[in-house]
Design a protein around this motif. Structure first.
Motif, PDB file in Angstrom:
ATOM      1  N   VAL A  53       0.840  -1.193   0.000  1.00 55.11           N
ATOM      2  CA  VAL A  53       0.000   0.000   0.000  1.00 55.11           C
ATOM      3  C   VAL A  53       0.881   1.251   0.000  1.00 55.11           C
ATOM      4  O   VAL A  53       1.753   1.416   0.855  1.00 55.11           O
ATOM      5  CB  VAL A  53      -0.923   0.032   1.237  1.00 55.11           C
ATOM      6  N   VAL A  54       0.648   2.113  -0.984  1.00 50.64           N
ATOM      7  CA  VAL A  54       1.367   3.385  -1.088  1.00 50.64           C
ATOM      8  C   VAL A  54       0.368   4.508  -0.867  1.00 50.64           C
ATOM      9  O   VAL A  54      -0.623   4.628  -1.594  1.00 50.64           O
ATOM     10  CB  VAL A  54       2.037   3.542  -2.476  1.00 50.64           C
ATOM     11  N   THR A  55       0.594   5.324   0.140  1.00 48.86           N
ATOM     12  CA  THR A  55      -0.321   6.411   0.473  1.00 48.86           C
ATOM     13  C   THR A  55       0.151   7.738  -0.114  1.00 48.86           C
ATOM     14  O   THR A  55       1.264   7.850  -0.635  1.00 48.86           O
ATOM     15  CB  THR A  55      -0.439   6.569   2.000  1.00 48.86           C
ATOM     16  N   LEU A  56      -0.698   8.753   0.013  1.00 50.60           N
ATOM     17  CA  LEU A  56      -0.317  10.091  -0.435  1.00 50.60           C
ATOM     18  C   LEU A  56       0.899  10.577   0.336  1.00 50.60           C
ATOM     19  O   LEU A  56       1.801  11.195  -0.236  1.00 50.60           O
ATOM     20  CB  LEU A  56      -1.495  11.054  -0.245  1.00 50.60           C
ATOM     21  N   HIS A  57       0.937  10.276   1.608  1.00 46.07           N
ATOM     22  CA  HIS A  57       2.099  10.635   2.434  1.00 46.07           C
ATOM     23  C   HIS A  57       3.362   9.978   1.898  1.00 46.07           C
ATOM     24  O   HIS A  57       4.420  10.618   1.796  1.00 46.07           O
ATOM     25  CB  HIS A  57       1.846  10.207   3.889  1.00 46.07           C
ATOM     26  N   ASP A  58       3.269   8.699   1.515  1.00 39.30           N
ATOM     27  CA  ASP A  58       4.415   7.982   0.946  1.00 39.30           C
ATOM     28  C   ASP A  58       4.882   8.615  -0.354  1.00 39.30           C
ATOM     29  O   ASP A  58       6.087   8.788  -0.587  1.00 39.30           O
ATOM     30  CB  ASP A  58       4.049   6.513   0.693  1.00 39.30           C
ATOM     31  N   VAL A  59       3.923   8.937  -1.214  1.00 42.07           N
ATOM     32  CA  VAL A  59       4.244   9.538  -2.511  1.00 42.07           C
ATOM     33  C   VAL A  59       5.012  10.841  -2.324  1.00 42.07           C
ATOM     34  O   VAL A  59       6.046  11.083  -2.963  1.00 42.07           O
ATOM     35  CB  VAL A  59       2.955   9.778  -3.334  1.00 42.07           C
ATOM     36  N   LEU A  60       4.514  11.693  -1.444  1.00 45.10           N
ATOM     37  CA  LEU A  60       5.145  12.993  -1.250  1.00 45.10           C
ATOM     38  C   LEU A  60       6.545  12.868  -0.661  1.00 45.10           C
ATOM     39  O   LEU A  60       7.478  13.571  -1.079  1.00 45.10           O
ATOM     40  CB  LEU A  60       4.271  13.866  -0.351  1.00 45.10           C
ATOM     41  N   HIS A  61       6.726  11.974   0.303  1.00 51.02           N
ATOM     42  CA  HIS A  61       8.006  11.877   0.993  1.00 51.02           C
ATOM     43  C   HIS A  61       9.027  10.977   0.285  1.00 51.02           C
ATOM     44  O   HIS A  61      10.227  11.097   0.541  1.00 51.02           O
ATOM     45  CB  HIS A  61       7.793  11.400   2.427  1.00 51.02           C
ATOM     46  N   ALA A  62       8.572  10.107  -0.598  1.00 55.27           N
ATOM     47  CA  ALA A  62       9.504   9.217  -1.289  1.00 55.27           C
ATOM     48  C   ALA A  62       9.726   9.595  -2.750  1.00 55.27           C
ATOM     49  O   ALA A  62      10.782   9.303  -3.311  1.00 55.27           O
ATOM     50  CB  ALA A  62       9.004   7.770  -1.211  1.00 55.27           C
ATOM     51  N   GLU A  63       8.731  10.252  -3.366  1.00 50.57           N
ATOM     52  CA  GLU A  63       8.800  10.488  -4.808  1.00 50.57           C
ATOM     53  C   GLU A  63       8.690  11.950  -5.208  1.00 50.57           C
ATOM     54  O   GLU A  63       8.715  12.260  -6.400  1.00 50.57           O
ATOM     55  CB  GLU A  63       7.706   9.668  -5.507  1.00 50.57           C
ATOM     56  N   CYS A  64       8.581  12.842  -4.244  1.00 50.90           N
ATOM     57  CA  CYS A  64       8.500  14.277  -4.542  1.00 50.90           C
ATOM     58  C   CYS A  64       9.567  15.040  -3.750  1.00 50.90           C
ATOM     59  O   CYS A  64       9.254  15.827  -2.840  1.00 50.90           O
ATOM     60  CB  CYS A  64       7.112  14.814  -4.200  1.00 50.90           C
ATOM     61  N   PRO A  65      10.839  14.823  -4.071  1.00 54.02           N
ATOM     62  CA  PRO A  65      11.929  15.470  -3.316  1.00 54.02           C
ATOM     63  C   PRO A  65      11.877  16.993  -3.357  1.00 54.02           C
ATOM     64  O   PRO A  65      12.339  17.651  -2.421  1.00 54.02           O
ATOM     65  CB  PRO A  65      13.195  14.924  -3.979  1.00 54.02           C
ATOM     66  N   SER A  66      11.343  17.568  -4.413  1.00 59.66           N
ATOM     67  CA  SER A  66      11.270  19.024  -4.505  1.00 59.66           C
ATOM     68  C   SER A  66      10.389  19.634  -3.426  1.00 59.66           C
ATOM     69  O   SER A  66      10.480  20.829  -3.138  1.00 59.66           O
ATOM     70  CB  SER A  66      10.732  19.436  -5.878  1.00 59.66           C
ATOM     71  N   LEU A  67       9.534  18.792  -2.837  1.00 57.77           N
ATOM     72  CA  LEU A  67       8.614  19.269  -1.807  1.00 57.77           C
ATOM     73  C   LEU A  67       9.004  18.845  -0.401  1.00 57.77           C
ATOM     74  O   LEU A  67       8.678  19.539   0.571  1.00 57.77           O
ATOM     75  CB  LEU A  67       7.190  18.769  -2.101  1.00 57.77           C
ATOM     76  N   THR A  68       9.681  17.700  -0.269  1.00 52.27           N
ATOM     77  CA  THR A  68       9.892  17.147   1.076  1.00 52.27           C
ATOM     78  C   THR A  68      11.333  16.812   1.450  1.00 52.27           C
ATOM     79  O   THR A  68      11.630  16.646   2.630  1.00 52.27           O
ATOM     80  CB  THR A  68       9.047  15.865   1.237  1.00 52.27           C
ATOM     81  N   ASN A  69      12.226  16.687   0.481  1.00 50.02           N
ATOM     82  CA  ASN A  69      13.616  16.379   0.801  1.00 50.02           C
ATOM     83  C   ASN A  69      14.263  17.573   1.509  1.00 50.02           C
ATOM     84  O   ASN A  69      14.286  18.679   0.967  1.00 50.02           O
ATOM     85  CB  ASN A  69      14.395  16.059  -0.477  1.00 50.02           C
ATOM     86  N   PRO A  70      14.795  17.373   2.726  1.00 44.22           N
ATOM     87  CA  PRO A  70      15.373  18.497   3.484  1.00 44.22           C
ATOM     88  C   PRO A  70      16.460  19.259   2.728  1.00 44.22           C
ATOM     89  O   PRO A  70      16.683  20.447   2.984  1.00 44.22           O
ATOM     90  CB  PRO A  70      15.949  17.818   4.735  1.00 44.22           C
ATOM     91  N   GLU A  71      17.132  18.588   1.791  1.00 43.20           N
ATOM     92  CA  GLU A  71      18.213  19.244   1.036  1.00 43.20           C
ATOM     93  C   GLU A  71      17.712  19.966  -0.208  1.00 43.20           C
ATOM     94  O   GLU A  71      18.418  20.810  -0.766  1.00 43.20           O
ATOM     95  CB  GLU A  71      19.251  18.192   0.616  1.00 43.20           C
ATOM     96  N   LEU A  72      16.492  19.646  -0.648  1.00 47.84           N
ATOM     97  CA  LEU A  72      16.009  20.162  -1.930  1.00 47.84           C
ATOM     98  C   LEU A  72      14.731  20.984  -1.851  1.00 47.84           C
ATOM     99  O   LEU A  72      14.417  21.723  -2.790  1.00 47.84           O
ATOM    100  CB  LEU A  72      15.768  18.993  -2.902  1.00 47.84           C
ATOM    101  N   ALA A  73      13.988  20.869  -0.776  1.00 50.44           N
ATOM    102  CA  ALA A  73      12.650  21.480  -0.696  1.00 50.44           C
ATOM    103  C   ALA A  73      12.723  22.973  -0.369  1.00 50.44           C
ATOM    104  O   ALA A  73      12.276  23.424   0.695  1.00 50.44           O
ATOM    105  CB  ALA A  73      11.807  20.742   0.331  1.00 50.44           C
ATOM    106  N   TYR A  74      13.278  23.734  -1.305  1.00 46.80           N
ATOM    107  CA  TYR A  74      13.386  25.180  -1.171  1.00 46.80           C
ATOM    108  C   TYR A  74      12.977  25.833  -2.484  1.00 46.80           C
ATOM    109  O   TYR A  74      13.159  25.261  -3.549  1.00 46.80           O
ATOM    110  CB  TYR A  74      14.816  25.599  -0.845  1.00 46.80           C
TER     111      TYR A  74
END
Length: 403
Positions: A53-74
């Protein structure tokens, strides 16, 4: 001589250290904040044997680095576009620019509505997209906008060139981009019927393709309202709303204030487009029950004057406040039942952050909100030369959901 050089060198070092930490603090203030339901409550996006099971939370934190990766989400603004006002003005002035990132061609399809009104669908022409079952992205611009806008063309090309190889169709509002005006009923902030009919039409013609919605500004409000109205029946696989004016009343108050942006950029640009459309529709007979004052419409100089004289009467509202309430997508956010991402700027003078229903994004497990500190209205420009930041997170999100 040594006595003079020593403090000068020390001063330069001090200035360098101060500049380094000031820049570091500034970048820290450009961090993206994502608002969504708790991980345990997050809605399922897909379920596969390999992933489970892949949730919206999983998608954002695993596949959307521009939004959630601490090094990239700026989203660090272009140095000479450091404020929301500058971002907004630059984006408006450059709305028709062309470069290699936006140089595309369209094939047009006309679609007639039940009341004889016409919308046009501009399909991106790309010989490399030979998969008829590929996902289709349906885009809508804001008030006075169309498929010709730079931000629309740039995102369309980026989506088509992405690994997901998405097909793109831009849905132009009645009268936009030289679409024939065949009905006296204009589009407005809360009018979802044209988009609903378009989605049904494209679904019927492409039964095996996943459909994705992307809206800008007023187009984002129409998209969001439509998705909420449809609820569990929504035909879209996912959607993204950029600078959505969830509360139309709040946005209308902002755009009708007397200031530099409204008086010299936004209002003249929008009114010029709308008044031209009204003139083009002058040959069509008006519904007598609307009781429109044509002379007052011709003399209008502000957007809210047209709303009071045209939209309030056509929509059957008692006053402009009731019209704003009816048109606002904020009342439909709770009912969204598909993966949905909203991207809003905290320094947007057209759709102020006070109108964003932030708390609703914490309770509906299907939706997420990305708050950008410095993006203005439909700007989000970063780097030199300026490039549109939100293109990458949109590609990440849509690609992750439709794969």
């Amino acid at each position: 001589m040594l006595d003079i050089a020593y403090p000068s060198a020390l001063g330069l070092v001090a200035l360098g250290v101060l500049g380094f930490y000031s820049r570091k603090r500034y970048i820290a203030r450009c961090r993206i904040r994502v608002v969504l339901a708790d991980a345990k409550a997050s809605a399922m996006v897909r379920h596969t044997e390999s992933e489970g099971v892949v949730t919206l939370h999983d998608v954002l934190h695993a596949e959307c680095p521009s939004l959630t990766n601490p090094e990239l989400a700026y989203m660090v603004p272009t140095p000479f576009l450091a404020t929301g006002l500058l971002q907004t003005i630059y984006a408006a002035v450059q709305v028709r620019q062309r470069n290699t990132e936006s140089d595309i061609a369209y094939e047009r399809e006309m679609l007639v509505m039940a009341d004889a009104g016409t919308v046009s669908i501009d399909w991106l022409v790309d010989a490399s997209l030979d998969n008829r079952d590929a996902p289709i992205v349906l885009m809508m611009a804001g008030v006075g906008g169309s498929s010709r806008e730079y931000r629309v063309r740039a995102l369309a090309k980026a989506l088509a060139c992405s690994p997901a190889k998405l097909r793109v169709a831009v849905v132009n509002h009645r009268g936009a981009a030289r679409t024939p005006i065949t009905s006296p009923r204009p589009y407005d902030s809360g009018f979802t019927e044209d988009f609903r009919t378009t989605v049904k039409h494209i679904r019927a013609a492409n039964p095996h393709s996943k459909l994705v919605g992307i809206g800008y500004s007023m187009g984002a409000n129409i998209l969001t309202k439509y998705i909420g109205e449809e609820g569990t029946k929504c035909m879209l696989a996912c959607a993204v709303a950029v600078c959505c004016p969830f509360d139309v009343g709040v946005s209308s108050t902002a755009v009708n204030e007397s200031n530099l942006l409204n008086n010299h950029v936004f209002q003249p640009m929008v009114m010029r487009i709308l008044m031209r459309a009204i003139k083009r529709a002058s040959h069509l007979p008006l519904d007598p029950t609307w009781n429109l004052d044509v002379e007052r419409i011709k003399k209008a100089t502000r957007l809210n004057e047209l709303e009071k004289e045209i939209m309030v009467k056509i929509c059957g509202n008692k006053d402009v406040d009731e019209y704003y309430d009816m048109a606002s997508s904020t009342h439909h956010v709770d009912n969204i039942d598909i993966p949905f991402l909203a991207i809003n700027s905290l320094d947007d003078r057209i759709t102020p952050s006070i109108g964003i229903p932030t708390d609703k994004f914490k309770t509906n497990p299907n939706i997420a909100l990305a708050l950008v500190p410095h993006g203005g209205h439909l700007g989000f420009l970063t780097g030199v030369p300026p490039r549109i930041w939100f293109i990458q997170p949109i590609i990440e999100f849509v690609s992750a959901v439709v794969k």
